[in-house]
Every structure is written in C-alpha cells, then in structure tokens.
Design a protein around this motif. Structure first.
Motif, PDB file in Angstrom:
ATOM      1  N   MET A  63      11.076 -37.485   7.426  1.00 62.41           N
ATOM      2  CA  MET A  63      11.103 -37.583   8.872  1.00 62.41           C
ATOM      3  C   MET A  63      12.346 -36.893   9.430  1.00 62.41           C
ATOM      4  SD  MET A  63       9.788 -41.232   9.899  1.00 62.41           S
ATOM      5  CE  MET A  63       8.249 -41.891   9.322  1.00 62.41           C
ATOM      6  N   GLY A  64      12.162 -36.017  10.346  1.00 63.16           N
ATOM      7  CA  GLY A  64      13.302 -35.285  10.887  1.00 63.16           C
ATOM      8  C   GLY A  64      13.262 -35.278  12.400  1.00 63.16           C
ATOM      9  N   THR A  65      13.747 -34.235  12.985  1.00 64.53           N
ATOM     10  CA  THR A  65      13.878 -34.160  14.439  1.00 64.53           C
ATOM     11  C   THR A  65      12.574 -33.744  15.104  1.00 64.53           C
ATOM     12  OG1 THR A  65      15.882 -33.043  13.795  1.00 64.53           O
ATOM     13  CG2 THR A  65      15.520 -33.334  16.141  1.00 64.53           C
ATOM     14  N   PRO A  66      12.184 -34.412  16.192  1.00 62.66           N
ATOM     15  CA  PRO A  66      11.050 -33.893  16.946  1.00 62.66           C
ATOM     16  C   PRO A  66      11.482 -32.588  17.627  1.00 62.66           C
ATOM     17  CG  PRO A  66      11.580 -36.155  17.577  1.00 62.66           C
ATOM     18  CD  PRO A  66      12.720 -35.620  16.772  1.00 62.66           C
ATOM     19  N   MET A  67      11.136 -31.500  17.028  1.00 63.76           N
ATOM     20  CA  MET A  67      11.617 -30.219  17.554  1.00 63.76           C
ATOM     21  C   MET A  67      10.413 -29.362  17.925  1.00 63.76           C
ATOM     22  SD  MET A  67      12.601 -28.893  13.833  1.00 63.76           S
ATOM     23  CE  MET A  67      11.583 -29.414  12.489  1.00 63.76           C
ATOM     24  N   SER A  68      10.725 -28.217  18.420  1.00 62.77           N
ATOM     25  CA  SER A  68       9.647 -27.314  18.735  1.00 62.77           C
ATOM     26  C   SER A  68       9.152 -26.700  17.434  1.00 62.77           C
ATOM     27  CB  SER A  68      10.171 -26.235  19.676  1.00 62.77           C
ATOM     28  OG  SER A  68       9.597 -25.003  19.364  1.00 62.77           O
ATOM     29  N   ALA A  69       7.886 -26.854  17.171  1.00 57.51           N
ATOM     30  CA  ALA A  69       7.337 -26.227  15.982  1.00 57.51           C
ATOM     31  C   ALA A  69       6.068 -25.518  16.407  1.00 57.51           C
ATOM     32  CB  ALA A  69       7.035 -27.277  14.934  1.00 57.51           C
ATOM     33  N   VAL A  81       2.575 -26.961  20.562  1.00 58.38           N
ATOM     34  CA  VAL A  81       1.618 -27.986  20.976  1.00 58.38           C
ATOM     35  C   VAL A  81       2.320 -29.341  21.029  1.00 58.38           C
ATOM     36  CG1 VAL A  81      -0.615 -29.049  20.483  1.00 58.38           C
ATOM     37  CG2 VAL A  81      -0.173 -26.692  19.760  1.00 58.38           C
ATOM     38  N   PRO A 110       2.113 -33.528  22.463  1.00 58.73           N
ATOM     39  CA  PRO A 110       1.221 -34.530  23.047  1.00 58.73           C
ATOM     40  C   PRO A 110       1.633 -34.862  24.481  1.00 58.73           C
ATOM     41  CG  PRO A 110       2.768 -35.575  21.527  1.00 58.73           C
ATOM     42  CD  PRO A 110       3.037 -34.100  21.474  1.00 58.73           C
ATOM     43  N   ASN A 133      -6.659 -41.678  25.393  1.00 61.97           N
ATOM     44  CA  ASN A 133      -8.010 -41.977  24.883  1.00 61.97           C
ATOM     45  C   ASN A 133      -8.427 -43.422  25.141  1.00 61.97           C
ATOM     46  OD1 ASN A 133      -6.365 -43.290  23.139  1.00 61.97           O
ATOM     47  ND2 ASN A 133      -7.141 -42.343  21.287  1.00 61.97           N
ATOM     48  N   LEU A 157     -10.454 -39.094  26.273  1.00 63.98           N
ATOM     49  CA  LEU A 157     -11.499 -39.820  25.550  1.00 63.98           C
ATOM     50  C   LEU A 157     -12.704 -38.894  25.352  1.00 63.98           C
ATOM     51  CD1 LEU A 157     -11.789 -42.800  24.565  1.00 63.98           C
ATOM     52  CD2 LEU A 157     -13.265 -43.154  26.516  1.00 63.98           C
TER      53      LEU A 157
END
Lengths: 443, 243
Positions: A1-7, A24, A26, A60, A78
């Motif tokens: 688990m690492g950084t929520p980065m731009s991928a 992409v 959420p 959803n 949904l």
C-alpha cells in the motif's frame, strides 16, 4: 500500500478503439482539469474517454422506490443489471433498455439510450422525471421538465458534457411476468423487411436482424422479431412456477482476443446464411425469458473481443421515413460494392423525436452496422456519411468514433445552440471528452 | 433469527459489500458514518434492495467517543464489524495532525469502541461476534506506511487479546487481514492483480470466517505466506529494502 497518486491506466470503451492512457479517479471530482464521467464504458468509441476520467461506479446506491407509481430513484452509477435484479421479482421492468444490461443509469441518460420499443415507448429520456447534475460551477442542480428545464434537455443525450449526473429518478413499467411473447418471421427481401417493421408497429418491441451479405432477390432479407410482455396465462407450466424470474448473473467469459481476421466477408457470409436458414419460412410464436430477448449478447461476457486487438466500431444511422427505402438500399449497396461486411446488422423503426438538444432518434428507420477497425474503413464510412446526409439522416453519438465536426453540425440541427449553451455553462471546458474535442464542441 | 448488525465505517467499500450480504439474509443493519449525508444513500440502498430495517448513526472517530455512539444505539448488537480505516499520507514525518489521525482512526478509536461493545455484550450476556478489519500492513513496519502499519499492528494485537478475553463469555472476536483491496482507498494505485481482492471477496471471506469461528482471516491465502516471508527477513536486510 502506498500513496494515492496519479497513475495512468490504459483504457478503452466497448469497441476497444481508441485505446488511450488516462488518469482514472473514482467519484467525487479530484481535479480541475478537463474530464468526463465514465460508468461501464459501454459506449463504443471515445465518448467516455478523456485524459482525466471520473469513474462513477461507486455511485451505486438505490435511493428510493415508489411501488405505487413505479418511480425509481438511483445514483447514476447503478447498472441496469442490478436494477433488474431488484425490480423484476417485484413486477417492474426498465421502461427502455439497450441491447446490454451492463450500462449505468447515468450513462443511459447521457446517451439517451433506445431499445426495441422506441416507436411505441420512446427513448430513455422520455421516462426520466428528474436528475441531479453537478455542473461546472460546482453546484448540484435538480433538473426536470419544470425545473432548470434548459439544463434538463441539454443533459438528456448530452454525452456527459454538461457535468456529472449524480442521481436520477425514472419510471419503471409494471410487468405481469418476466417473459416475452415472441413472434418471429422471415422476411425474404428489403421490401418485406421494411413493410414488416411498419405493419407490426403496434407491437411494443420490434427489431429485424438483417443479412447484409445477401444479394439479388434476397437483398435485405431478415429475421423480424416482435415481442410483447407476456401475461401469466401465456406462460408454460414450467415458466409459471417462477413467473418473475430474474436473469442469470452467470455469463460465459469470452476467452481471448480473436485474431483480427476471424470476422471477414466469408465468415460473416457463412454465419448469416446459417442464421437466416435456422429460421423456418413464415412465422413462429414462442414465449421466451427477457434475457435472451433483450440481452442475447450479454451471455457472452466480453464478446467484443471477437474483433481482436484492432477493435471495432458501430455505425448507427437513422433515415426519415420519406426516403428510407432508397437510402437504406444505397447504404447496403455501397457495402456490397466496397466489399465491406457487417457482422451484426440490425434494422429498427424509430418513433417521434424528443426535445433534447442532441437528439438522435427521429421518425424513420435506424440501421446499425458494425465493422472491425482498418485503414480502409475510414474513407468508406465517409462515403456512407454522404448517403446518410443526402437522405436527411444522422448518426448515433454513443457509437461514433470518427464523425467529422462539419457533418455533426449539419446533421444535428441544434448542435450550434448546444455548443453555445455549453460554452456559457462551462466556459473553461471542465467537462470534455475526446469525442467533444473531435466534434469541435470543445476547441 | 434476525440479528442486529452494527457496521462501523459503513461507507467503506468492504463495509458496503458486507452490509449488502448481511441485509440479503434479512438481518437488521445499524450503520455508522461520519455524516448524515454519507449515511443516507447507504441506508436507502439497503431498504430498497432488501426491504430490511436499517438505521444510521453519525459517528466520527475523531469527534465522538465510543460512549456517544453506544448511547445512541437502540440495544446491544449481535454482530459488530469495525471497518473504519484511514491510510493517510505515508512517508511524511512533518504532518503531526495527519499522524494523529492515522493513529486515532485505525487504533485508539477502534480499540475504545470495541472495548465498549465487549463490555456491553458481557453485561447483557449477548454471545455476539466482533470483527475487526485490520491489515497485513501491521505485520512488519515498512517505510512506505509505518504509521498506518503500527496502528494496525496495535489493533491486531488488541484483537488477539480481546478474542482471549471474550472466549469465556461466548463472544467470538475475529481479525481480518485483507491484502490489497480494489477500493476507493487504493484508487489510482497500481495493484498486483493476483494479490488484490475485491471488496465483495473480502466480505464473503468475513462471513465464511465467522461461520467457521476463525480467529484470523487472510482473504487471499497467499498473503499469509507473503507475510511469513516478510516477517522473517533479517533486519540487516529489511532496513535496506524498498518496500
């Protein structure tokens, strides 16, 4: 688990073309950069692609269901699949459904999807009571036929360009059973096919599967399928044990990308020949479940891989009644002349057009063709465009991947107005797609 | 029998999958989230989908105490899932506020909450089940998320002890150590497919684990092997690794 980065993620929609790298994320919005909402990615081309994509599938949740009026309120991510699972056992069905149940409700609204019942019950928009839209200004606007009316009609069929649809309310229709009383008949040529669709216009659902490869006297032959929601008394004994049976949630995954040559003139011709003759001359009556009737292809998960890595596109046109016979003949002749083949060719009839700014349906015939991507495809489709325009037709944006901006503006009569209103609503172009850029809606 | 099931951090993807599976069985759901706004769609969804009773309670681990929450509940739950978690900004030593939040949400608040529930269950002689969603990150501290890892390590150790304490009262405590989960928390991260579970997989593993009375559940069995290896790498080597 690492950084929520731009991928960057490699992503494409149902046609597997184009395939791009995009950031992409959420829902909720995490960037000010130009972006577009994407749910199940069941549009065929580049409508739900952008360098930044908001994945709406976490929206959803069911929000409300009024069992008196059938008004269903859901979050936009949904899927129709989930809606059917919940609503069919209670005796309710989607008012309009496309040929796949793997679309989100928000996508259905932004694409203003239509089904086999357009001539009788209109498109999805016609059943929407209201929706909540996150606009470029950051506000959430409740839009309906009486509230924010302009935004309402800009967003229905608006390809996600007005903002992000967060929630919507639409009317389901009551059903007595989950089965369809089906009438199938063989039409031996184009005249019979078109006359059949018109003559059986009083059936709620109608669609013709067309053999686009047949020539001579069999030119335009088809299998015409008509359907009406079945009554309890029409079911077989086995069916009536569970009259409101939900579709099976198990599918068969399509195993691999087929080699690109799998579908060619000869295999398509052979398939069409077999499929056509599988149906006896004359007509047949049966009672079938809604799953094979509405969603024959959903059974094979990822059937789009049959086109191989090159991907494919659908070309869906509508031609108004007056010149439909001539127009369709010219389209099909051009197909033969250029030695192009379409694996799935479907002809339907459309009812009256809506008030939407970017409405596709209009009273007439709509033909859907699909083609594997190849270099020779583009000039051919430009040629087809010429025919479509000459007969007063236009193309469906949800399946489009290559229409040019002038053609779009000429065939969508309210395109200019749509663009001006979008510009006023969203001056910095916060919501744009590769398609909106290609069509010149965004510079 | 209908159970009353309390889900803490009900907005997380795992908690949502779990709530749906429990509601499908007709159980009563009590959900907590940080705001009324967050609760509303979760509750509506369970009611429309499964036509069950579902109640919501606002609980923010940073603002409210366990007692605040317990006082709101209409009774003692039969089953509790602590699914709240906060990953935070890793590899930052200069953000004490964030560090405190990581420790609070993942450790101290979770512990105080389970303490309160356990106490109530023992008092009312409820032979319930407590499930704590911990993490494999707690098995050895790594530079990429040692605060989160340390909090989860503490939580796992606490759950070990609580399991021991609950046993004689007929209360079962289960520790869940999912590996990577494809969720909102990890959106945008490049995750290795075979090591990554979906929230639905995690939820099913939890229910299966409860049925079997498991102590600790690894969602994907391969993770117990991976963590065994990681725990056994000598420190001289481990400290030089880029994990």
């Amino acid at each position: 688990m690492g950084t929520p980065m731009s991928a960057l993620t490699k992503i494409s929609n149902w046609g597997n073309y184009p395939r791009i790298e995009a950031d992409v994320r959420p829902w909720p919005l995490q960037t000010e950069s130009p972006q577009i909402a994407r749910g199940m990615g069941r549009c065929y081309g580049d409508s739900a692609l952008s360098t930044h994509i908001v994945d709406t599938r976490s929206l959803n949740h069911f929000l409300d269901f009024d069992a008196e009026s059938g008004l269903l309120t859901v979050e936009a991510g949904l899927t129709f699949d989930e809606i059917l699972q919940v609503c069919v056992p209670r005796g309710w069905f989607l008012p309009v459904t496309p040929g796949t149940r793997f679309v989100t409700a928000g996508g259905a609204l932004a694409s203003d999807v239509h089904g086999k019942n357009h001539h009788a019950e209109g498109s999805f928009s016609d059943h929407v009571r209201w929706f909540d839209l996150l606009t470029a200004s950051g506000e959430i606007c409740r839009c309906s036929r009486t509230e924010n009316t302009e935004l309402f009609y800009l967003t229905l069929g608006g390809m996600g360009l007005t903002g992000i649809i967060k929630a919507l309310a639409f009317y389901l229709k009551p059903i007595e059973t989950a089965y369809i009383r089906q009438h199938t008949l063989r039409c031996e040529n184009l005249d019979e096919t078109m006359a059949g669709l018109e003559a059986y216009g009083h059936w709620t659902n109608s669609v013709a599967w067309l053999d686009c490869m047949a020539g001579g006297r069999a030119f335009g032959r088809s299998i015409l399928m008509l359907g009406e929601s079945a009554k309890q008394s029409e079911l077989t004994q086995a069916q009536s044990l569970n009259p409101l049976k939900v579709h099976s949630t198990k599918g068969i995954p399509f195993p691999i990308d087929m080699p690109s040559f799998t579908l060619n003139r000869f295999t398509v011709q052979a398939f069409n020949q077999v499929y056509f003759h599988k149906h006896p001359k004359g007509s047949r009556d049966s009672v079938v479940h809604y799953e094979p009737f509405y969603y024959p292809l959903d059974k094979v998960l990822g059937w789009n891989r049959i086109y191989g890595k090159r991907g494919f596109t659908q070309y869906q046109l509508v031609i108004p009644h007056a010149d439909a016979r001539k127009g369709l003949q010219e389209v099909l002749e051009l197909l033969a002349k250029r030695k192009m083949s379409s694996f799935l060719t479907v002809l339907k009839i459309f009812g009256e057009q809506s008030e939407n700014y970017l409405r596709f349906p209009k009273a007439g015939f709509t033909l859907t063709l699909d083609f594997g991507i190849s270099a020779s495809l583009w000039p051919f489709l430009n040629e087809l465009d010429g025919v479509v325009e000459r007969y007063g037709g236009r193309l469906y944006l949800t399946k489009d991947v290559r229409m040019n901006p002038d053609f779009f503006r000429r065939t969508y009569p309210m395109a200019q107005e749509f663009m001006e209103k979008i510009k006023a609503l969203d001056p910095t172009g916060k919501f744009q797609s590769l398609q909106s850029q290609r069509l010149g809606i965004h510079a | 029998m209908k159970k009353k099931i309390l889900v803490i951090g009900a907005g997380s993807d795992v908690a949502q999958a779990l709530s749906r599976l429990r509601a499908e069985r007709g159980h009563i759901l009590w959900l907590t989230a940080r705001s009324q706004e967050a609760l509303q769609p979760l509750l509506a969804d369970l009611k429309v989908r499964y036509q069950v009773e579902a109640l919501g309670f606002v609980y923010d681990a940073e603002l409210h105490s366990a007692e605040d929450l317990m006082a709101q509940l209409p009774g003692i739950p039969d089953e509790v899932h602590v699914a709240m978690g906060y990953l935070g900004n890793p590899d930052r030593l200069d953000d004490p506020k964030d560090a405190a939040r990581i420790l609070k949400v993942n450790f101290s608040a979770a512990v105080l909450l389970m303490n309160a529930v356990m106490h109530a269950m023992i008092e009312k002689q409820v032979k319930g089940v407590l499930v704590g969603i911990s993490s494999v990150a707690g098995e050895r501290g790594r530079k990429s998320n040692f605060l989160y890892g340390a909090a989860k390590a503490g939580f796992s150790t606490y759950l070990d002890g609580l399991r021991n304490a609950g046993f004689s009262h007929g209360i079962h405590v289960m520790t869940v150590k999912p590996g990577f989960i494809r969720s909102k928390m990890t959106a945008g991260l490049p995750l290795p497919g075979p090591l990554t579970a979906s929230p639905q997989q995690v939820a099913s593993a939890i229910i299966k684990g409860m049925k079997k009375g498991r102590g600790t559940v690894y969602v994907l069995p391969v993770w117990s092997l991976i963590m065994l290896l990681i725990r056994n790498i000598p420190d001289v080597v481990f400290k030089r690794l880029n994990l």
